[in-house]
Motif scaffolding. Structure first.
Motif, PDB file in Angstrom:
ATOM      1  N   MET A  28       0.843  -1.172   0.000  1.00  0.00           N
ATOM      2  CA  MET A  28       0.000   0.000   0.000  1.00  0.00           C
ATOM      3  C   MET A  28       0.886   1.232   0.000  1.00  0.00           C
ATOM      4  SD  MET A  28      -2.899   0.877   2.747  1.00  0.00           S
ATOM      5  CE  MET A  28      -3.011   2.529   3.309  1.00  0.00           C
ATOM      6  N   LYS A  29       0.739   2.009  -1.066  1.00  0.00           N
ATOM      7  CA  LYS A  29       1.542   3.211  -1.196  1.00  0.00           C
ATOM      8  C   LYS A  29       0.750   4.404  -0.672  1.00  0.00           C
ATOM      9  CE  LYS A  29       4.273   5.800  -4.430  1.00  0.00           C
ATOM     10  NZ  LYS A  29       4.660   5.983  -5.809  1.00  0.00           N
ATOM     11  N   ILE A  30       1.336   5.125   0.247  1.00  0.00           N
ATOM     12  CA  ILE A  30       0.665   6.283   0.832  1.00  0.00           C
ATOM     13  C   ILE A  30       1.207   7.533   0.156  1.00  0.00           C
ATOM     14  CG2 ILE A  30       0.307   7.619   2.924  1.00  0.00           C
ATOM     15  CD1 ILE A  30       0.490   5.048   4.496  1.00  0.00           C
ATOM     16  N   THR A  31       0.363   8.155  -0.642  1.00  0.00           N
ATOM     17  CA  THR A  31       0.710   9.421  -1.279  1.00  0.00           C
ATOM     18  C   THR A  31      -0.208  10.502  -0.720  1.00  0.00           C
ATOM     19  OG1 THR A  31      -0.804   8.974  -3.098  1.00  0.00           O
ATOM     20  CG2 THR A  31       1.473   8.288  -3.395  1.00  0.00           C
ATOM     21  N   PRO A  32       0.249  11.733  -0.677  1.00  0.00           N
ATOM     22  CA  PRO A  32      -0.603  12.806  -0.151  1.00  0.00           C
ATOM     23  C   PRO A  32      -1.903  12.922  -0.946  1.00  0.00           C
ATOM     24  CG  PRO A  32       1.655  13.575  -0.358  1.00  0.00           C
ATOM     25  CD  PRO A  32       1.593  12.225  -1.004  1.00  0.00           C
ATOM     26  N   ASN A  33      -3.017  12.933  -0.240  1.00  0.00           N
ATOM     27  CA  ASN A  33      -4.304  13.042  -0.912  1.00  0.00           C
ATOM     28  C   ASN A  33      -5.134  14.224  -0.414  1.00  0.00           C
ATOM     29  OD1 ASN A  33      -5.013  12.025   1.578  1.00  0.00           O
ATOM     30  ND2 ASN A  33      -6.203  10.324   0.810  1.00  0.00           N
ATOM     31  N   ILE A  34      -4.532  15.106   0.385  1.00  0.00           N
ATOM     32  CA  ILE A  34      -5.209  16.334   0.786  1.00  0.00           C
ATOM     33  C   ILE A  34      -4.289  17.502   0.477  1.00  0.00           C
ATOM     34  CG2 ILE A  34      -6.650  15.273   2.561  1.00  0.00           C
ATOM     35  CD1 ILE A  34      -4.711  16.297   4.652  1.00  0.00           C
ATOM     36  N   GLY A  35      -4.864  18.650   0.300  1.00  0.00           N
ATOM     37  CA  GLY A  35      -4.096  19.830  -0.064  1.00  0.00           C
ATOM     38  C   GLY A  35      -3.440  20.509   1.130  1.00  0.00           C
ATOM     39  N   ILE A  36      -2.667  21.550   0.827  1.00  0.00           N
ATOM     40  CA  ILE A  36      -1.943  22.291   1.853  1.00  0.00           C
ATOM     41  C   ILE A  36      -2.909  22.998   2.802  1.00  0.00           C
ATOM     42  CG2 ILE A  36      -0.397  24.268   2.230  1.00  0.00           C
ATOM     43  CD1 ILE A  36       1.145  21.958   1.300  1.00  0.00           C
ATOM     44  N   LEU A  37      -3.911  23.672   2.243  1.00  0.00           N
ATOM     45  CA  LEU A  37      -4.859  24.400   3.089  1.00  0.00           C
ATOM     46  C   LEU A  37      -5.636  23.442   3.988  1.00  0.00           C
ATOM     47  CD1 LEU A  37      -6.041  27.146   3.785  1.00  0.00           C
ATOM     48  CD2 LEU A  37      -7.741  26.781   2.014  1.00  0.00           C
ATOM     49  N   ASN A  38      -6.055  22.306   3.429  1.00  0.00           N
ATOM     50  CA  ASN A  38      -6.759  21.289   4.205  1.00  0.00           C
ATOM     51  C   ASN A  38      -5.859  20.762   5.319  1.00  0.00           C
ATOM     52  OD1 ASN A  38      -8.371  19.188   5.125  1.00  0.00           O
ATOM     53  ND2 ASN A  38      -8.900  18.477   3.088  1.00  0.00           N
ATOM     54  N   ALA A  39      -4.584  20.556   5.017  1.00  0.00           N
ATOM     55  CA  ALA A  39      -3.644  20.066   6.024  1.00  0.00           C
ATOM     56  C   ALA A  39      -3.448  21.094   7.137  1.00  0.00           C
ATOM     57  CB  ALA A  39      -2.303  19.743   5.368  1.00  0.00           C
ATOM     58  N   LEU A  40      -3.353  22.362   6.784  1.00  0.00           N
ATOM     59  CA  LEU A  40      -3.190  23.398   7.805  1.00  0.00           C
ATOM     60  C   LEU A  40      -4.426  23.512   8.688  1.00  0.00           C
ATOM     61  CD1 LEU A  40      -1.384  26.192   5.767  1.00  0.00           C
ATOM     62  CD2 LEU A  40      -0.419  24.748   7.556  1.00  0.00           C
ATOM     63  N   ILE A  41      -5.594  23.376   8.101  1.00  0.00           N
ATOM     64  CA  ILE A  41      -6.830  23.408   8.890  1.00  0.00           C
ATOM     65  C   ILE A  41      -6.885  22.215   9.830  1.00  0.00           C
ATOM     66  CG2 ILE A  41      -9.344  23.190   8.726  1.00  0.00           C
ATOM     67  CD1 ILE A  41      -9.159  24.888   6.164  1.00  0.00           C
ATOM     68  N   ARG A  42      -6.495  21.025   9.350  1.00  0.00           N
ATOM     69  CA  ARG A  42      -6.488  19.831  10.205  1.00  0.00           C
ATOM     70  C   ARG A  42      -5.513  19.987  11.366  1.00  0.00           C
ATOM     71  NH1 ARG A  42      -8.553  14.853   7.520  1.00  0.00           N
ATOM     72  NH2 ARG A  42      -9.419  15.558   5.558  1.00  0.00           N
ATOM     73  N   ILE A  43      -4.347  20.546  11.102  1.00  0.00           N
ATOM     74  CA  ILE A  43      -3.364  20.735  12.171  1.00  0.00           C
ATOM     75  C   ILE A  43      -3.894  21.734  13.200  1.00  0.00           C
ATOM     76  CG2 ILE A  43      -1.066  21.649  12.685  1.00  0.00           C
ATOM     77  CD1 ILE A  43      -0.171  20.482   9.981  1.00  0.00           C
ATOM     78  N   THR A  44      -4.463  22.843  12.727  1.00  0.00           N
ATOM     79  CA  THR A  44      -4.967  23.868  13.644  1.00  0.00           C
ATOM     80  C   THR A  44      -6.103  23.344  14.507  1.00  0.00           C
ATOM     81  OG1 THR A  44      -4.363  25.563  12.034  1.00  0.00           O
ATOM     82  CG2 THR A  44      -5.918  26.190  13.749  1.00  0.00           C
ATOM     83  N   VAL A  45      -7.082  22.713  13.867  1.00  0.00           N
ATOM     84  CA  VAL A  45      -8.223  22.180  14.624  1.00  0.00           C
ATOM     85  C   VAL A  45      -7.773  21.044  15.546  1.00  0.00           C
ATOM     86  CG1 VAL A  45     -10.433  20.976  14.397  1.00  0.00           C
ATOM     87  CG2 VAL A  45      -9.920  22.924  12.931  1.00  0.00           C
ATOM     88  N   GLY A  46      -6.875  20.202  15.060  1.00  0.00           N
ATOM     89  CA  GLY A  46      -6.384  19.093  15.884  1.00  0.00           C
ATOM     90  C   GLY A  46      -5.640  19.566  17.118  1.00  0.00           C
ATOM     91  N   LEU A  47      -4.767  20.566  16.956  1.00  0.00           N
ATOM     92  CA  LEU A  47      -4.037  21.077  18.115  1.00  0.00           C
ATOM     93  C   LEU A  47      -4.952  21.815  19.088  1.00  0.00           C
ATOM     94  CD1 LEU A  47      -0.707  22.313  16.502  1.00  0.00           C
ATOM     95  CD2 LEU A  47      -1.050  20.350  17.999  1.00  0.00           C
ATOM     96  N   THR A  48      -5.953  22.516  18.543  1.00  0.00           N
ATOM     97  CA  THR A  48      -6.906  23.197  19.415  1.00  0.00           C
ATOM     98  C   THR A  48      -7.684  22.188  20.254  1.00  0.00           C
ATOM     99  OG1 THR A  48      -7.121  24.984  17.806  1.00  0.00           O
ATOM    100  CG2 THR A  48      -8.854  24.793  19.455  1.00  0.00           C
ATOM    101  N   LEU A  49      -8.205  21.147  19.603  1.00  0.00           N
ATOM    102  CA  LEU A  49      -8.952  20.121  20.334  1.00  0.00           C
ATOM    103  C   LEU A  49      -8.051  19.355  21.313  1.00  0.00           C
ATOM    104  CD1 LEU A  49     -11.337  18.602  17.650  1.00  0.00           C
ATOM    105  CD2 LEU A  49     -11.970  19.815  19.730  1.00  0.00           C
ATOM    106  N   LEU A  50      -6.821  19.113  20.900  1.00  0.00           N
ATOM    107  CA  LEU A  50      -5.897  18.388  21.771  1.00  0.00           C
ATOM    108  C   LEU A  50      -5.573  19.192  23.025  1.00  0.00           C
ATOM    109  CD1 LEU A  50      -4.374  15.716  21.824  1.00  0.00           C
ATOM    110  CD2 LEU A  50      -2.460  16.879  20.741  1.00  0.00           C
ATOM    111  N   SER A  51      -5.374  20.494  22.882  1.00  0.00           N
ATOM    112  CA  SER A  51      -5.094  21.310  24.064  1.00  0.00           C
ATOM    113  C   SER A  51      -6.330  21.428  24.956  1.00  0.00           C
ATOM    114  CB  SER A  51      -4.600  22.693  23.648  1.00  0.00           C
ATOM    115  OG  SER A  51      -5.593  23.365  22.910  1.00  0.00           O
ATOM    116  N   TRP A  52      -7.507  21.530  24.349  1.00  0.00           N
ATOM    117  CA  TRP A  52      -8.741  21.586  25.139  1.00  0.00           C
ATOM    118  C   TRP A  52      -8.934  20.290  25.927  1.00  0.00           C
ATOM    119  CZ3 TRP A  52     -13.322  18.688  24.526  1.00  0.00           C
ATOM    120  CH2 TRP A  52     -14.390  19.119  25.308  1.00  0.00           C
ATOM    121  N   CYS A  53      -8.698  19.168  25.265  1.00  0.00           N
ATOM    122  CA  CYS A  53      -8.886  17.868  25.924  1.00  0.00           C
ATOM    123  C   CYS A  53      -7.883  17.647  27.045  1.00  0.00           C
ATOM    124  CB  CYS A  53      -8.765  16.740  24.911  1.00  0.00           C
ATOM    125  SG  CYS A  53     -10.186  16.617  23.861  1.00  0.00           S
TER     126      CYS A  53
END
Length: 103
Positions: free
Chosen positions: A1-26
Motif C-alpha cells: 500500500m503506497k501512501i501518497t498525499p491526498n489532501i491539499g496544503i490548506l486542508n492540512a493546515l486546517i487539520r493541524i490547527t483544529v487538531g491542536l486546538t482540540l488536543l489542548s482543550w482535551c
C-alpha cells in the motif's frame, strides 16, 4: 500500500490547527477530570487529525476515492453504466406478503 498525499496544503493546515486546538482543550479537561474517558477519546481523534495534517494523508479520503473508482468501474454490482440501483439488495423482498389495508 503506497501512501501518497491526498489532501491539499490548506486542508492540512486546517487539520493541524483544529487538531491542536482540540488536543489542548482535551488535555486541559483531562487535568481536571481524569476519570472521563470521553476526553481521552477526543484527544486521540485530535492527535490523529494533527498527524493527518502533517503527513497530508487521510485514510477516510482515500477510502472514499477508492469507493468512487469502484462505482465508476461498475465493480459494486451496479448496472452497465456504473450506476447503483437503489433496489439492488432487496431482490425477492418486494412481493405482496402483507397486502395494504387502508383502515
Amino acid at each position: 500500500m503506497k501512501i501518497t498525499p491526498n489532501i491539499g496544503i490548506l486542508n492540512a493546515l486546517i487539520r493541524i490547527t483544529v487538531g491542536l486546538t482540540l488536543l489542548s482543550w482535551c488535555t486541559a479537561k483531562l487535568v481536571k477530570q481524569p476519570w472521563r474517558d470521553s476526553y481521552l477519546f477526543v484527544a486521540l481523534c485530535a492527535a490523529m487529525k494533527v498527524a493527518e495534517g502533517i503527513v497530508r494523508y487521510c485514510p477516510m479520503t482515500a477510502l472514499f476515492e477508492k469507493y468512487q473508482c469502484m462505482v465508476d468501474e461498475g465493480k459494486l454490482g451496479g448496472s452497465v453504466d456504473g450506476n447503483i440501483d437503489a433496489a439492488d439488495g432487496v431482490e425477492g423482498l418486494t412481493g405482496d406478503a402483507m397486502p395494504y389495508n387502508p383502515t
